[in-house]
Design a protein around this motif. Structure first.
Motif, mmCIF file in Angstrom:
data_model
loop_
_atom_site.group_PDB
_atom_site.id
_atom_site.type_symbol
_atom_site.label_atom_id
_atom_site.label_comp_id
_atom_site.label_asym_id
_atom_site.label_seq_id
_atom_site.Cartn_x
_atom_site.Cartn_y
_atom_site.Cartn_z
ATOM 1 N N UNK A 84 -8.720 7.195 -2.126
ATOM 2 C CA UNK A 84 -9.246 8.449 -2.685
ATOM 3 C C UNK A 84 -10.416 9.006 -1.882
ATOM 4 N N UNK A 85 -10.955 8.230 -0.939
ATOM 5 C CA UNK A 85 -12.072 8.679 -0.115
ATOM 6 C C UNK A 85 -11.565 9.190 1.225
ATOM 7 N N UNK A 86 -12.335 10.049 1.860
ATOM 8 C CA UNK A 86 -12.028 10.394 3.250
ATOM 9 C C UNK A 86 -12.293 9.177 4.118
ATOM 10 N N UNK B 217 -12.855 -18.089 12.405
ATOM 11 C CA UNK B 217 -13.673 -17.114 13.116
ATOM 12 C C UNK B 217 -13.249 -15.667 12.916
ATOM 13 N N UNK B 218 -12.320 -15.427 12.031
ATOM 14 C CA UNK B 218 -11.999 -14.048 11.697
ATOM 15 C C UNK B 218 -12.931 -13.537 10.612
ATOM 16 N N UNK B 219 -12.598 -12.398 10.041
ATOM 17 C CA UNK B 219 -13.354 -11.891 8.901
ATOM 18 C C UNK B 219 -12.687 -12.324 7.601
ATOM 19 N N UNK B 220 -13.485 -12.457 6.565
ATOM 20 C CA UNK B 220 -12.997 -12.664 5.209
ATOM 21 C C UNK B 220 -12.977 -11.283 4.561
ATOM 22 N N UNK B 221 -11.788 -10.771 4.301
ATOM 23 C CA UNK B 221 -11.613 -9.358 3.958
ATOM 24 C C UNK B 221 -11.277 -9.195 2.477
ATOM 25 N N UNK B 222 -12.103 -8.433 1.767
ATOM 26 C CA UNK B 222 -11.842 -8.132 0.358
ATOM 27 C C UNK B 222 -10.600 -7.248 0.253
ATOM 28 N N UNK B 223 -9.669 -7.653 -0.610
ATOM 29 C CA UNK B 223 -8.527 -6.802 -0.936
ATOM 30 C C UNK B 223 -8.608 -6.417 -2.406
ATOM 31 N N UNK B 224 -8.626 -5.129 -2.691
ATOM 32 C CA UNK B 224 -8.563 -4.640 -4.072
ATOM 33 C C UNK B 224 -7.107 -4.349 -4.388
ATOM 34 N N UNK B 225 -6.584 -5.028 -5.387
ATOM 35 C CA UNK B 225 -5.182 -4.871 -5.759
ATOM 36 C C UNK B 225 -4.898 -3.471 -6.287
ATOM 37 N N UNK B 226 -3.657 -3.016 -6.070
ATOM 38 C CA UNK B 226 -3.243 -1.717 -6.608
ATOM 39 C C UNK B 226 -3.333 -1.683 -8.125
ATOM 40 N N UNK B 227 -3.179 -2.846 -8.770
ATOM 41 C CA UNK B 227 -3.288 -2.848 -10.226
ATOM 42 C C UNK B 227 -4.713 -2.530 -10.692
ATOM 43 N N UNK B 228 -5.689 -2.649 -9.772
ATOM 44 C CA UNK B 228 -7.059 -2.240 -10.079
ATOM 45 C C UNK B 228 -7.313 -0.803 -9.672
ATOM 46 N N UNK B 229 -6.958 -0.446 -8.418
ATOM 47 C CA UNK B 229 -7.353 0.892 -7.966
ATOM 48 C C UNK B 229 -6.494 2.012 -8.548
ATOM 49 N N UNK B 230 -5.446 1.661 -9.255
ATOM 50 C CA UNK B 230 -4.664 2.681 -9.948
ATOM 51 C C UNK B 230 -5.153 2.932 -11.378
ATOM 52 N N UNK B 231 -6.162 2.174 -11.803
ATOM 53 C CA UNK B 231 -6.733 2.399 -13.127
ATOM 54 C C UNK B 231 -7.570 3.679 -13.127
ATOM 55 N N UNK B 232 -7.519 4.483 -14.199
ATOM 56 C CA UNK B 232 -8.231 5.767 -14.201
ATOM 57 C C UNK B 232 -9.742 5.639 -14.046
#
Length: 325
Positions: free
Chosen positions: A58-60, A282-297
């Motif tokens: 939803x962000x640019x 040695x990589x990054x630990x990357x946060x993933x926000x599930x679609x079941x969260x970001x689809x909430x109003x």
């Protein structure tokens, strides 16, 4: 990466889940995991913290990057799915140059590239996937030629279909790996609790069967947590072959899973980070926000990024680790 002693697909299929993972953990010397931390003061983490823009649709792009930099993340995972601003087919040369400059000015790196492929694809779908891998490879070289990010994906299908689809998966993955090699990138495949490849055994079976250096693994403990598998045993089995890590929490059961932000559930990130440090990831630990969260109003992408960062920083503090910024 070196294979473990459990490298034969026929052997892994004959072992129970607990026996297989337990033997792998023992072979890797899991009991010594805490040893690299200094006795006094804080050790510098061998890994960084990243955030996937999958949860910021939803962000640019500019706003998403600035938000991640201001919060304190080291990198971002770019989402290549259709409908996202960095979909390669609609992300031209001028946009790529601008993004590379923005990343440099914000001191962010590209932690990874996200796709969502199906390894049970038919011939028509498979041809499109191979083209997307090529496009992802070009984007990786355009944006980060000196530190190429891995391309990560889940594998589709349903858990009950495994025996029927696993040979097709091997065939398709061999073509994926060959295409990734030609594109000079690493392809990292991830287990998913609701997919055909839901367990470490199935993921490792595929990896061994394909046996290609351009195919590595992605690790996301949340998918194993709801299957009552421990952090120790799954890390020990998968991390030696891992080039990408997602983090999020989860609760519930495999049939009714609820994904959460890091720190909202029961994962002990202090213990988690100690283990990553000991393995020398040695990589990054990357946060993933599930679609079941970001689809909430009520979902707020910036607040989710802030809360996730706070949860991970608390884990680093508990682990006695700091980050080199």
């Amino acid at each position: 990466m070196a294979q473990t002693s459990e490298s034969s697909p026929s052997l892994t299929s004959s072992l129970s889940r607990r026996t297989f993972l337990g033997r792998t953990a023992a072979a890797l010397g899991l009991t010594a995991l805490g040893s690299p931390l200094r006795a006094q003061g804080k050790a510098v983490a061998t890994f960084g913290l990243g955030y996937t823009l999958y949860g910021m649709k939803s962000l640019t792009l500019d706003d998403a990057l600035k938000t991640c930099a201001e919060i304190g993340y080291d990198g971002v995972e770019l989402c290549l799915l259709d409908g996202y601003p960095t979909t390669p087919a609609q992300f031209g040369a001028a946009e790529r140059t601008k993004l590379r400059e923005s990343l440099a000015s914000l001191k962010l790196r590209v932690s990874g590239l996200m796709e969502n492929f199906s390894a049970i694809a038919d011939d028509t779908q498979q041809a499109k996937i191979l083209e997307r891998i090529k496009a992802a490879g070009q984007l990786a070289h355009d944006l980060a030629p000196d530190s190429l990010p891995p391309l990560e994906t889940v594998l589709g299908g349903k858990p009950a279909e495994w025996d029927q689809v696993k040979d097709r998966m091997v065939e398709n993955l061999r073509a994926w790996a060959k295409t990734a090699e030609e594109a000079k990138i690493i392809l990292a495949i991830k287990a998913h609790v609701m997919n055909a490849v839901q367990t470490p055994e199935r993921l490792l079976w595929l990896w061994h069967a394909v046996n290609h250096p351009s195919l590595q693994l992605a690790y996301d403990y949340s998918h194993f947590q709801v299957q009552n598998l421990t952090l120790d045993e799954t890390l020990a089995a998968i991390l030696p072959h891992t080039s990408f890590i997602h983090v999020k929490d989860a609760s519930g059961t495999p049939e009714k899973v609820k994904f959460q932000l890091p720190g909202e559930g029961t994962i002990d990130y202090g213990a988690y980070f100690k283990k990553l440090q000991s393995f020398g990831y040695r990589g990054d630990v990357v946060v993933e926000v599930s679609a079941m969260l970001f689809k909430q109003p009520e979902y707020d992408p910036k607040e989710a990024a802030r809360k996730s960062y706070a949860g991970l920083m608390a884990g680093l503090e508990k682990a006695g680790l700091t980050r080199k910024r």
